[in-house]
Design an enzyme around this catalytic site. Structure first.
Site, PDB file in Angstrom:
ATOM      1  N   GLU A   1      -6.609   4.602   7.809  1.00  0.00           N
ATOM      2  CA  GLU A   1      -6.403   6.121   7.622  1.00  0.00           C
ATOM      3  C   GLU A   1      -7.717   6.659   7.129  1.00  0.00           C
ATOM      4  O   GLU A   1      -8.009   7.999   7.054  1.00  0.00           O
ATOM      5  CB  GLU A   1      -4.999   6.233   6.761  1.00  0.00           C
ATOM      6  CG  GLU A   1      -3.849   6.022   7.495  1.00  0.00           C
ATOM      7  CD  GLU A   1      -2.752   5.389   6.902  1.00  0.00           C
ATOM      8  OE1 GLU A   1      -2.762   5.510   5.610  1.00  0.00           O
ATOM      9  OE2 GLU A   1      -1.816   4.972   7.625  1.00  0.00           O
TER      10      GLU A   1
ATOM     11  N   ASN B   1       0.860  -1.038   0.176  1.00  0.00           N
ATOM     12  CA  ASN B   1      -0.042   0.009   0.053  1.00  0.00           C
ATOM     13  C   ASN B   1       0.901   1.286   0.169  1.00  0.00           C
ATOM     14  O   ASN B   1       1.507   1.644   0.956  1.00  0.00           O
ATOM     15  CB  ASN B   1      -0.776   0.031   1.330  1.00  0.00           C
ATOM     16  CG  ASN B   1      -1.621   1.237   1.478  1.00  0.00           C
ATOM     17  OD1 ASN B   1      -1.767   1.993   0.562  1.00  0.00           O
ATOM     18  ND2 ASN B   1      -2.208   1.456   2.641  1.00  0.00           N
TER      19      ASN B   1
ATOM     20  N   GLY C   1       2.619   2.035  10.744  1.00  0.00           N
ATOM     21  CA  GLY C   1       3.404   3.189  10.561  1.00  0.00           C
ATOM     22  C   GLY C   1       4.109   3.615  11.865  1.00  0.00           C
ATOM     23  O   GLY C   1       4.744   4.691  11.834  1.00  0.00           O
TER      24      GLY C   1
ATOM     25  N   HIS D   1      -9.394   1.376   5.001  1.00  0.00           N
ATOM     26  CA  HIS D   1      -8.034   1.504   5.647  1.00  0.00           C
ATOM     27  C   HIS D   1      -8.231   2.534   6.897  1.00  0.00           C
ATOM     28  O   HIS D   1      -9.140   3.130   6.977  1.00  0.00           O
ATOM     29  CB  HIS D   1      -7.171   2.068   4.628  1.00  0.00           C
ATOM     30  CG  HIS D   1      -5.799   1.726   4.958  1.00  0.00           C
ATOM     31  ND1 HIS D   1      -5.189   2.810   6.264  1.00  0.00           N
ATOM     32  CD2 HIS D   1      -4.792   1.111   5.085  1.00  0.00           C
ATOM     33  CE1 HIS D   1      -3.818   2.451   6.426  1.00  0.00           C
ATOM     34  NE2 HIS D   1      -3.571   1.387   5.744  1.00  0.00           N
TER      35      HIS D   1
ATOM     36  N   LYS E   1       0.192   4.275  -0.346  1.00  0.00           N
ATOM     37  CA  LYS E   1      -0.565   5.532   0.327  1.00  0.00           C
ATOM     38  C   LYS E   1      -0.224   6.369  -0.695  1.00  0.00           C
ATOM     39  O   LYS E   1      -0.193   6.568  -1.958  1.00  0.00           O
ATOM     40  CB  LYS E   1       0.065   5.796   1.911  1.00  0.00           C
ATOM     41  CG  LYS E   1       0.158   4.573   2.674  1.00  0.00           C
ATOM     42  CD  LYS E   1       0.106   4.749   4.042  1.00  0.00           C
ATOM     43  CE  LYS E   1       0.345   3.296   4.843  1.00  0.00           C
ATOM     44  NZ  LYS E   1       0.314   3.469   6.306  1.00  0.00           N
TER      45      LYS E   1
ATOM     46  N   GLU F   1      -5.239  -4.940  10.746  1.00  0.00           N
ATOM     47  CA  GLU F   1      -4.327  -4.251  11.049  1.00  0.00           C
ATOM     48  C   GLU F   1      -4.678  -3.301  12.274  1.00  0.00           C
ATOM     49  O   GLU F   1      -5.467  -2.374  12.320  1.00  0.00           O
ATOM     50  CB  GLU F   1      -4.252  -3.062   9.896  1.00  0.00           C
ATOM     51  CG  GLU F   1      -4.043  -3.502   8.343  1.00  0.00           C
ATOM     52  CD  GLU F   1      -3.354  -2.774   7.576  1.00  0.00           C
ATOM     53  OE1 GLU F   1      -2.493  -2.676   6.996  1.00  0.00           O
ATOM     54  OE2 GLU F   1      -4.167  -1.465   7.304  1.00  0.00           O
TER      55      GLU F   1
ATOM     56  N   SER G   1       3.515  -2.519  10.094  1.00  0.00           N
ATOM     57  CA  SER G   1       4.910  -2.364  10.529  1.00  0.00           C
ATOM     58  C   SER G   1       5.875  -3.751  10.213  1.00  0.00           C
ATOM     59  O   SER G   1       6.562  -4.202  10.726  1.00  0.00           O
ATOM     60  CB  SER G   1       5.299  -2.052  11.840  1.00  0.00           C
ATOM     61  OG  SER G   1       4.941  -0.822  12.258  1.00  0.00           O
TER      62      SER G   1
HETATM   63  C1  PEP Z   1      -0.489   0.099   5.849  1.00  0.00           C
HETATM   64  O1  PEP Z   1      -0.314   0.818   5.241  1.00  0.00           O
HETATM   65  O2  PEP Z   1      -1.627  -0.636   5.804  1.00  0.00           O
HETATM   66  C2  PEP Z   1       0.541  -0.446   6.802  1.00  0.00           C
HETATM   67  C3  PEP Z   1       0.308  -1.603   7.446  1.00  0.00           C
HETATM   68  O3  PEP Z   1       1.580   0.361   6.824  1.00  0.00           O
HETATM   69  P1  PEP Z   1       2.971   0.159   7.730  1.00  0.00           P
HETATM   70  O4  PEP Z   1       3.430  -1.281   7.089  1.00  0.00           O
HETATM   71  O5  PEP Z   1       3.824   1.245   7.221  1.00  0.00           O
HETATM   72  O6  PEP Z   1       2.781  -0.070   9.138  1.00  0.00           O
END
Ligand code: PEP
Length: 256
Positions: free
Chosen positions: A98, A9, A174, A96, A11, A168, A213
């Site tokens: 975000e 992803n 992040g 997501h 983003k 998640e 992460s």
């Molecule tokens: C994500 O964007 O869904 C995500 C898990 O980001 P990261 O791997 O940076 O934590």
């Protein structure tokens, strides 16, 4: 046999040039090996046309990070599913954290988008996960159950294979702070049980990704968990080397 989907992803990162270079490196890096894992990259909308041409020659699939539920019309600023299909997107991420946090995405809008996606013969990655406060208050399972029940409401089991769940935990996205392996397996097994309530035995074949992460250093310990079928990766998907390392780990796990 265990299934795996490794998805990047991106983003709101990469300009058109950077997106093309990153896509080329991932396509090239996966070109000469038989891939047991599925690989997906989800660039920003504006870079989808360029990346679409690049992935057409390889083993990497293309996805989008969002969509609107209507096929066309007076919805200024939105992107429809047919527009994404034109560029051969196979997957669309919805819900997501975000988007839930900054753009008012709810379980209800996730449900509407999910139905539009699966009815268009595309695959949806439905993101769910608890906040740190919810986890600390012992509400993790209640939150996940509600997100699944409401997000997947009235979806027929014939669509199960077109639905991926990405677990998640918001506090792990992040932040560099991944959930530990017990937390991941416990949540994934709970999610699979919830999917069984909706879809029966078909839930055994559904892909449940972990996101939060994931990096080359922790990928093996997460991907080898019984109910983990791949990862949704943010930060580590923006560097070809780290994304390719995670793909390699997934691929080797599946070839055992
Ligand atoms: C994500 O964007 O869904 C995500 C898990 O980001 P990261 O791997 O940076 O934590």
């Amino acid at each position: 046999m265990k299934k795996m989907l490794i998805a990047g992803n991106w983003k709101m990162n990469t300009n058109a040039y950077e997106a093309s270079e990153l896509a080329k490196a991932i396509v090239t890096g996966t070109m000469n090996e038989k891939m047991n894992t599925k690989i997906l990259i989800c660039p920003p909308f504006i870079n989808i046309p360029a990346v679409s041409e690049i992935v057409s020659t390889g083993q990497v699939m293309l996805g989008a990070q969002n969509c609107f539920s209507q096929p066309s019309g007076a919805y200024t600023g939105e992107i429809s599913i047919p527009m994404l299909q034109y560029y051969k997107c196979d997957y669309i991420i919805i819900g997501h954290s975000e988007r839930r946090q900054y753009f008012h995405e709810t379980n209800e809008t996730v449900n509407i988008k999910l139905k539009a996606i699966i009815n268009s013969n595309l695959n949806a990655i439905v993101c769910i996960g608890e906040s740190l406060e919810e986890r600390q208050n012992g509400q993790t399972f209640a939150v996940l159950e509600k997100q699944i029940k409401e997000g997947l409401m009235n979806v027929d089991s014939s669509f199960a294979s077109q639905i991926v769940i990405a677990y998640e935990p918001i506090w792990a996205i992040g932040t560099g702070m991944s959930a530990n392996t017990e937390q991941v397996q416990e949540a994934h097994s709970f999610i699979r049980e919830q999917l069984k309530v909706l879809f029966g035995d078909k839930a055994n074949d559904m892909i449940i990704q972990y996101g939060g992460s994931v990096k080359p250093e922790n990928a093996l310990s997460i991907l080898e968990l019984p109910d983990v079928n791949g990862a949704l990766i943010g930060g580590a998907s923006l560097k070809a080397d780290s994304f390719l390392s995670i793909i390699k780990i997934a691929n080797e796990l599946l070839s055992d």
